[in-house]
Design an enzyme around this catalytic site. Structure first.
Site, PDB file in Angstrom:
ATOM      1  N   CYS A  56       5.036 -29.787  24.254  1.00 57.52           N
ATOM      2  CA  CYS A  56       3.680 -30.326  24.390  1.00 57.52           C
ATOM      3  C   CYS A  56       3.006 -30.564  23.040  1.00 57.52           C
ATOM      4  O   CYS A  56       2.072 -31.359  22.950  1.00 57.52           O
ATOM      5  CB  CYS A  56       2.804 -29.356  25.191  1.00 57.52           C
ATOM      6  N   ASP A  88       2.672 -22.573  28.860  1.00 55.72           N
ATOM      7  CA  ASP A  88       2.669 -22.105  30.247  1.00 55.72           C
ATOM      8  C   ASP A  88       4.068 -22.126  30.847  1.00 55.72           C
ATOM      9  O   ASP A  88       4.514 -21.170  31.486  1.00 55.72           O
ATOM     10  CB  ASP A  88       1.746 -22.976  31.100  1.00 55.72           C
ATOM     11  N   ASP A 130      -1.574 -26.982  28.954  1.00 58.79           N
ATOM     12  CA  ASP A 130      -2.558 -26.772  30.011  1.00 58.79           C
ATOM     13  C   ASP A 130      -3.878 -26.152  29.558  1.00 58.79           C
ATOM     14  O   ASP A 130      -4.950 -26.593  29.953  1.00 58.79           O
ATOM     15  CB  ASP A 130      -1.970 -25.869  31.101  1.00 58.79           C
ATOM     16  N   LYS A 131      -3.824 -25.091  28.765  1.00 52.51           N
ATOM     17  CA  LYS A 131      -5.044 -24.336  28.487  1.00 52.51           C
ATOM     18  C   LYS A 131      -5.781 -24.802  27.256  1.00 52.51           C
ATOM     19  O   LYS A 131      -6.965 -24.506  27.096  1.00 52.51           O
ATOM     20  CB  LYS A 131      -4.726 -22.835  28.374  1.00 52.51           C
ATOM     21  N   CYS A 201       4.157 -31.774  30.609  1.00 51.11           N
ATOM     22  CA  CYS A 201       4.901 -31.955  31.865  1.00 51.11           C
ATOM     23  C   CYS A 201       4.521 -33.260  32.567  1.00 51.11           C
ATOM     24  O   CYS A 201       3.361 -33.654  32.594  1.00 51.11           O
ATOM     25  CB  CYS A 201       4.660 -30.769  32.785  1.00 51.11           C
ATOM     26  N   GLU A 453       0.056 -17.830  36.585  1.00 49.14           N
ATOM     27  CA  GLU A 453       0.505 -18.886  37.476  1.00 49.14           C
ATOM     28  C   GLU A 453       1.798 -18.445  38.161  1.00 49.14           C
ATOM     29  O   GLU A 453       2.574 -17.669  37.604  1.00 49.14           O
ATOM     30  CB  GLU A 453       0.748 -20.186  36.709  1.00 49.14           C
ATOM     31  N   SER A 479       0.648 -23.186  39.064  1.00 48.02           N
ATOM     32  CA  SER A 479       0.880 -24.315  38.174  1.00 48.02           C
ATOM     33  C   SER A 479       0.486 -25.604  38.880  1.00 48.02           C
ATOM     34  O   SER A 479       0.506 -25.691  40.114  1.00 48.02           O
ATOM     35  CB  SER A 479       2.363 -24.374  37.795  1.00 48.02           C
TER      36      SER A 479
END
Length: 563
Positions: A56, A88, A130-131, A201, A453, A479
Site C-alpha cells: 500500500c 491490516d 486502511d487506517k 487491496c 478485524e 475487513s
C-alpha cells in the site's frame, strides 16, 4: 524580509519566520537550503506514509516529489515528514492486528503534533492503507488548516489460471484448503500471484472505500480515488494536490468548511451505493467528531436506506477499483446519485467549487459490463450499510449486505468464543455447522484492545461454503473484504459489560435485517441474573500504547475515538 503577519495564506508560519527574535529559527531553515524568498511563502507540510511494511505504501515516495513541485508552483514552501503505519492485511489473524485501529489515532496525533509544532499553514497528506486514510482526515479536521488528501492508489488484480484474483481470494482459499477443496499447491500458486505490485487491496475494501469517502467529502482531487497505483496519472493528480492546497490558502477554505453534515451524508451515500466497508461507519463517526459535526450511528442507516445499490463491486460483486476507474471512477457514481437528487450538490470541495460544479459535464454513458448501474435500474433499492439494534446490541451494530442480501433473517444457536484465535481453530477443525451463530466477544475497542478485524475467520467460513449459512456476531470489526452474514461493532462491547458478555452457548440469536434487529432469546430478568457477579477480565495489555489506548478509547457506536 517582507512582513507576512496577518496574511491569509501565511497565517501561522509567520510566527516562525518574522522578526529579529526568530533569527535562530531562520538559521535552522537556511541550513536545509531554504532561501529568504522561501521564508516569505506559506509553509505546507507533506505527511508521507511511505514505507516497506506493505504494498500500500511502497509507491508513495514517487508521489511526494510531485506534491512538492505542485506546492512550489502554487507559491508555497513544502516540508515533507513521515509518520507510522500498520498493514491490516499482513497482521490479520494475529495479535498484531490489535495495533491497526490504534494506528489510526497515532497517525492523527502525530500529524497534528508536527503540523502544530512547526506552524504549518497547510497540509497535503499521502496515505495508502486502511487506517492512515481516516487518520489523516481526522488530523485535518482537528487542525482545521487547509488540507488536500492524496491516495496512493489501488493495486491491480492478479491473474490465476486465466481469471482475475485479489487478496480476498487468498483469504477465502485458506478455508477451501482446510476443507479439502483446494490443494496446498493450488494455494501456494494463488498466494504468489494475487498481489502483482504496489497499491492497496483491489476491491471495495476499506482502503478504496475511504479513498472514495475522501473524494465524496470533497477533500481529494476529483477522480483520483480510483486511479491504480501503477498508473502515471497519479503523478499528475499529486501535482494538482500541491497546487490545490495553495488555492485553499488564498481562498481561506478549511477542512471544517468542507467536512459538514451534508458532505458526510454524501460520503455515506457513496459508500452505501458501492457496498463499501463497514469500517466507514467507524471512521466517519470519528471524522465527524474531530470536525465538531453532530452525527449519530442511526444516520448511516437512514442515508443507506434511501440510497440505491448501483456499483457491482467486490467483495459482494464482480469488479475491482481498477474496473471502476475505466468507466469514470467515483465521479461516475456521484453523478448518477446527484442527478437523482441523492447527494447534496452545494457542498464546497478542495477545488474551491461545489460538488455539483465539479461534476458538471461529466459523461455518464453506459459501460458494457455494468460496473455502475443507473439509479432507476439498481442492483438493489437500498444501500449496503445496515445498522441493527436489539437486546444484544442496544447501542447498535453494523452489517454490510450485498445487493442480494437485504431480505436476510437468520436464527440459530450461539457458539460462543472469547477470542478470535479460538474461532479460527474451530473453523479449521470443521466444528462450525450450518445454522450456527458464531459469537466472538472481548475483541472490542477496550477489550481487545484495538477491535481486531476478523477477515481470517470470515473468509475461512466463506471458503468452507458457510458464508450464507452461518452468522457471525462480534464486538470486533471486519475487513472491507468480508462478505456474508457478519455483524460487527456490537455495542456496548463485552469488556464494559455489554449484553454480548452474557450470551451462553446454545442461546438462540436472531438477526433480522429487514427489521433492523439483533436479539438473543433471553429475558431481561435472566440477563440481569447472568450479569450479577460479573467482573471484566484482566486487560490483555497493562503497559505501552495498547494499554493507553484501552484506557482512552470510546465505544464503537461513537467511532472508537480517544479523548
Amino acid at each position: 524580509m517582507v512582513s507576512t503577519r496577518g496574511s491569509k495564506a501565511k497565517h501561522r508560519s509567520w510566527e516562525i519566520t518574522e522578526g529579529p527574535e526568530r533569527a535562530p529559527a531562520r538559521s535552522y531553515l537556511y541550513a536545509m537550503g531554504l532561501t529568504r524568498d522561501d521564508m516569505d511563502k506559506p509553509f505546507v507540510g507533506i505527511p508521507n506514509l511511505a514505507s516497506d511494511v506493505s504494498p500500500c505504501y511502497v509507491n508513495l515516495d514517487r508521489l511526494a516529489p510531485r506534491v512538492r513541485e505542485g506546492v512550489r508552483a502554487g507559491g508555497g514552501t513544502p516540508f515533507e515528514f513521515g509518520t507510522i503505519t500498520v498493514s491490516d492485511g499482513i497482521t490479520m489473524g494475529t495479535q498484531g492486528m490489535k495495533a491497526s485501529l490504534v494506528s489510526r489515532e497515532v497517525i492523527a496525533d502525530s500529524i497534528e503534533v508536527v503540523a502544530f509544532g512547526q506552524r504549518f499553514d497547510g497540509l497535503v497528506t499521502l496515505g495508502g492503507c486502511d487506517k492512515n486514510l481516516p487518520g489523516m482526515l481526522m488530523a485535518a479536521a482537528r487542525l482545521n488548516i487547509p488540507t488536500v488528501f492524496i491516495y496512493g492508489g489501488t493495486i491491480m488484480p492478479g491473474s490465476f489460471r486465466q481469471r482475475d484474483v485479489n487478496i480476498q481470494d487468498v483469504f477465502e482459499a485458506v478455508g477451501a484448503y482446510s476443507k479439502g477443496n483446494m490443494t496446498l499447491d493450488d494455494l501456494t500458486e494463488l498466494e504468489g500471484c494475487a498481489c502483482p505490485g504496489a497499491g492497496s487491496c483491489a476491491g471495495m475494501f476499506t482502503a478504496n472505500t475511504m479513498a472514495s469517502v475522501a473524494e465524496a467529502l470533497g477533500m481529494a482531487i476529483p477522480g483520483a480515488a480510483s486511479i491504480p497505483a501503477v498508473d502515471d496519472r497519479i503523478l499528475g493528480t499529486s501535482h494538482q494536490a500541491g497546487e490545490a492546497v495553495m488555492r485553499l490558502l488564498e481562498l481561506g477554505i478549511r477542512p471544517r468548511d468542507i467536512i459538514t453534515r451534508e458532505s458526510i451524508e454524501n460520503a455515506i451515500a457513496v459508500t452505501a451505493s458501492m457496498g463499501g466497508s463497514t469500517n466507514a461507519v467507524l471512521h466517519l463517526l470519528a471524522i465527524a467528531y474531530e470536525a465538531n459535526v453532530p452525527f449519530d450511528i442511526d444516520d448511516f442507516d437512514r442515508v443507506s436506506s434511501r440510497t440505491p445499490f448501483i456499483a457491482d463491486m467486490k467483495p459482494g460483486g464482480k469488479y475491482v477499483m481498477a474496473d471502476l476507474d475505466r468507466v469514470g471512477g467515483v465521479p461516475m457514481v456521484m453523478k448518477r446519485l446527484l442527478d437523482a437528487g441523492l447527494l447534496h450538490g452545494d457542498t464546497i470541495t478542495i477545488t474551491g467549487k461545489t460538488l455539483r460544479e465539479n461534476l458538471e459535464g461529466l459523461d455518464t454513458v453506459d459501460d458494457d459490463r455494468k460496473v455502475v448501474h443507473h439509479v432507476d435500474s439498481p442492483l438493489a433499492p437500498t444501500g449496503g450499510l445496515v445498522i441493527v439494534k436489539g437486546n444484544l446490541a442496544p447501542e447498535g451494530a453494523v452489517i454490510k449486505v450485498s445487493a442480494s442480501q437485504g431480505h436476510i433473517r437468520h436464527e440459530g444457536p450461539a457458539r460462543v468464543f472469547n477470542r478470535e484465535e479460538d474461532v479460527f481453530q474451530a473453523i479449521q477443525a470443521q466444528q462450525i455447522r450450518a445454522g450456527d451463530v458464531v459469537v466472538i466477544r472481548y475483541e472490542g475497542p477496550k477489550g481487545g484492545p484495538g477491535m481486531r478485524e476478523m477477515l481470517a475467520v470470515t473468509a475461512a467460513l466463506v471458503g468452507q461454503g458457510l458464508g450464507q449459512d452461518v452468522a457471525l456476531v462480534t464486538d470486533g470489526r471486519f475487513s472491507g473484504a468480508t462478505r456474508g452474514l457478519m455483524v460487527g461493532h456490537v455495542a456496548p462491547e463485552a469488556a464494559v459489560g455489554g449484553p454480548i458478555a452474557f450470551v451462553r452457548e446454545g442461546d438462540i440469536v436472531t438477526l433480522d435485517v429487514p427489521g433492523r434487529r439483533l436479539d438473543v432469546a433471553v429475558s431481561q430478568e435472566e440477563m440481569q441474573q447472568r450479569r450479577q457477579g460479573w467482573q471484566p477480565p484482566a486487560p490483555n495489555y497493562t503497559t505501552g500504547a495498547l494499554a493507553k489506548y484501552a484506557r482512552l478509547v470510546s465505544t464503537a457506536s461513537e467511532g472508537a475515538v480517544t479523548s
